[in-house]
Write a protein that holds these residues in place. Structure first.
Motif: not given
Length: 154
Positions: A12-13, A33-36, A42-46, A87-96
């Motif tokens: 999906v990227q 918002e949506v980000c890689n 990940r999509i956050k929405c109301n 569309i927001t900046a990608s999150k760089l932390t977390g488990r790959v």
């Protein structure tokens, strides 16, 4: 109104997924918002649970041609008020946990542009779109964003 996080994993990227999500959300007047991230998108929405489930079902049934979804989930999160969809900046932390997209051969649309003398991309050696071109071969890191590819300086 409650807020939700939709997690979508798979290829999906690098396949036009975030712009696709943006268009789908805008058409349905869903704000968020949506980000890689290192584990997919990940999509956050109301919205109500029913609205968010319907939105996810629409996303999954109309995927971009090169996208492959291997899993997805919806989780209620702390309420947030989103004024629009971005569309927001990608999150760089977390488990790959990301499936890398392979390099794709030139698609028919790009081939038509490449061979059409009246097209501004006529004979352009680097012609590609979200449905074709290099992905794996140009990637330097995750998540997939231009700045982590060999195309960063362009």
């Amino acid at each position: 109104m409650p807020s939700w996080e939709i997690h979508i994993a798979g290829k999906v990227q690098g396949v036009g997924f975030r712009p696709f999500v943006y268009r789908m959300a805008s058409a349905r007047q869903i704000f968020g918002e949506v980000c890689n991230g290192p584990d997919g998108v990940r999509i956050k929405c109301n919205g109500t649970r029913e609205q968010v489930e319907s939105f996810l079902a629409d996303l999954l049934s109309q995927l971009p041609p090169m996208a492959v979804v291997t899993q997805h989930s919806i989780t209620q999160i702390a309420a947030n008020s989103y004024p629009d969809f971005t569309i927001t900046a990608s999150k760089l932390t977390g488990r790959v946990g990301l499936s890398l997209a392979p390099d794709f051969c030139l698609c028919l649309d790009c081939r038509r542009e490449l061979l059409d003398p009246s097209n501004r991309r006529f004979a352009y050696a680097f012609i590609t779109c979200t449905n074709c071109g290099p992905r794996y071969a140009i990637q330097n890191g995750l998540p997939y964003d231009r700045e982590r590819t060999s195309m960063a300086k362009f």
